[in-house]
Design an enzyme around this catalytic site. Structure first.
Site, short mmCIF file in Angstrom:
data_model
loop_
_atom_site.label_atom_id
_atom_site.label_comp_id
_atom_site.label_asym_id
_atom_site.label_seq_id
_atom_site.Cartn_x
_atom_site.Cartn_y
_atom_site.Cartn_z
N GLY A 185 20.35 -37.22 -36.11
CA GLY A 185 20.34 -38.19 -35.32
C GLY A 185 21.54 -38.93 -35.12
N GLN A 224 26.14 -46.61 -33.70
CA GLN A 224 26.93 -45.91 -34.91
C GLN A 224 28.31 -45.50 -34.35
OE1 GLN A 224 23.20 -43.68 -36.12
NE2 GLN A 224 24.19 -44.07 -37.94
N CYS A 276 21.37 -42.14 -43.93
CA CYS A 276 21.89 -42.71 -42.61
C CYS A 276 23.39 -42.30 -42.51
CB CYS A 276 21.64 -44.14 -42.60
SG CYS A 276 22.32 -44.96 -41.21
N LEU A 277 23.78 -41.73 -41.42
CA LEU A 277 25.25 -41.34 -41.42
C LEU A 277 26.13 -42.47 -41.64
CD1 LEU A 277 25.28 -38.96 -38.46
CD2 LEU A 277 25.41 -38.40 -41.13
N HIS A 306 13.76 -44.41 -36.97
CA HIS A 306 14.99 -44.82 -37.69
C HIS A 306 16.15 -44.99 -36.72
CE1 HIS A 306 18.20 -43.95 -40.85
NE2 HIS A 306 18.93 -43.87 -39.80
N GLU A 307 16.41 -44.25 -35.81
CA GLU A 307 17.20 -44.50 -34.63
C GLU A 307 16.93 -45.71 -33.82
OE1 GLU A 307 19.60 -42.82 -35.19
OE2 GLU A 307 19.00 -41.24 -35.97
N HIS A 358 18.08 -48.97 -35.47
CA HIS A 358 19.54 -48.99 -35.33
C HIS A 358 19.92 -49.71 -33.96
CE1 HIS A 358 21.76 -46.82 -38.17
NE2 HIS A 358 20.92 -45.68 -37.95
O1 GNR Z 1 21.33 -37.46 -40.34
C1 GNR Z 1 20.18 -38.11 -40.24
N1 GNR Z 1 19.20 -37.71 -41.50
C2 GNR Z 1 18.02 -38.56 -41.65
C3 GNR Z 1 17.16 -38.26 -42.44
C4 GNR Z 1 15.83 -38.46 -42.67
C5 GNR Z 1 15.79 -39.79 -41.77
C6 GNR Z 1 16.55 -40.20 -40.99
C7 GNR Z 1 17.76 -39.41 -40.71
S1 GNR Z 1 18.75 -40.20 -39.44
C8 GNR Z 1 20.24 -39.62 -40.14
C9 GNR Z 1 21.31 -39.78 -39.10
C10 GNR Z 1 21.37 -41.25 -38.77
O2 GNR Z 1 21.94 -42.00 -39.34
N2 GNR Z 1 20.96 -41.58 -37.53
O3 GNR Z 1 21.00 -42.91 -37.33
NI NI Z 2 20.91 -43.93 -39.06
#
Ligand code: GNR
Ligand code: NI
Length: 172
Positions: free
Chosen positions: A46, A51, A94-95, A136-137, A140
């Protein structure tokens, strides 16, 4: 298409509240294509526009990349319209906070409304990894990172670990 650099914490831009997209035009579609390419390049499932430094309410997801098949989905102006009382705990990363993983509790199931890449209104019911990742997204878009859901102690340990990794990387 282009790979754009991903911001990492504690970059203050990650705290911004993103603005709704007024019109799904060519510029928005180019951003979405770049976000998808950037997400795959970083091995993510995601990515939110903030980001890559764009404070717009756009996110992309591809939670099922087994067998190398790709099914990227874009969500514009997403809104959660319903969340289950039942909660679920999942391990998140999270990236923008590389190499930090921890458990986060969120509603187990959600319903959402959003615009797709054609500007068409869509609805979605999600559970499991899709529900986790979508929430999660969407965090953000409000300037919230998954570590903000952890205890103060866990969050400060995570941020210290990240700073240390950054310093090591900079030193080569
Ligand atoms: O790549 C991602 N893996 C992930 C794994 C578990 C829960 C959420 C995520 S999102 C993350 C990519 C990211 O930072 N998206 O904002
Ligand atoms: Ni993230």
């Amino acid at each position: 298409m282009a790979i754009r650099p991903i911001l990492t914490a504690p970059d203050p831009r990650l705290k911004a509240v993103s603005e709704p997209v007024a019109k799904v035009d060519g510029e928005v579609r180019t951003l979405i294509e770049d976000m998808i390419e950037t997400m795959y390049d970083a091995d993510g499932i995601g990515l939110a526009a903030i980001q890559v430094g764009q404070p717009k309410r756009i996110l992309v997801l591809d939670i099922d990349q087994r067998d190398g098949k790709k099914n990227p989905q874009a969500f514009i102006n997403p809104v959660i319209t319903w969340a289950s009382e039942e909660m679920a705990v999942a391990e998140e990363g999270c990236l923008s906070i590389p190499e930090i993983w921890d458990e986060v509790e969120r509603p187990a199931r959600i319903k959402a409304e959003y615009l797709d890449r054609d500007g068409k209104k869509q609805t979605l019911e999600a559970d499991g990894l899709l529900a986790t990742c979508l929430q999660h997204e969407m965090d953000h878009l409000e300037g919230i990172l998954f570590v903000d859901h952890l205890s103060k102690l866990k969050r400060s340990m995570a941020m210290k670990k990240l700073q240390k990794a950054k310093k090591l990387k900079a030193a080569g």
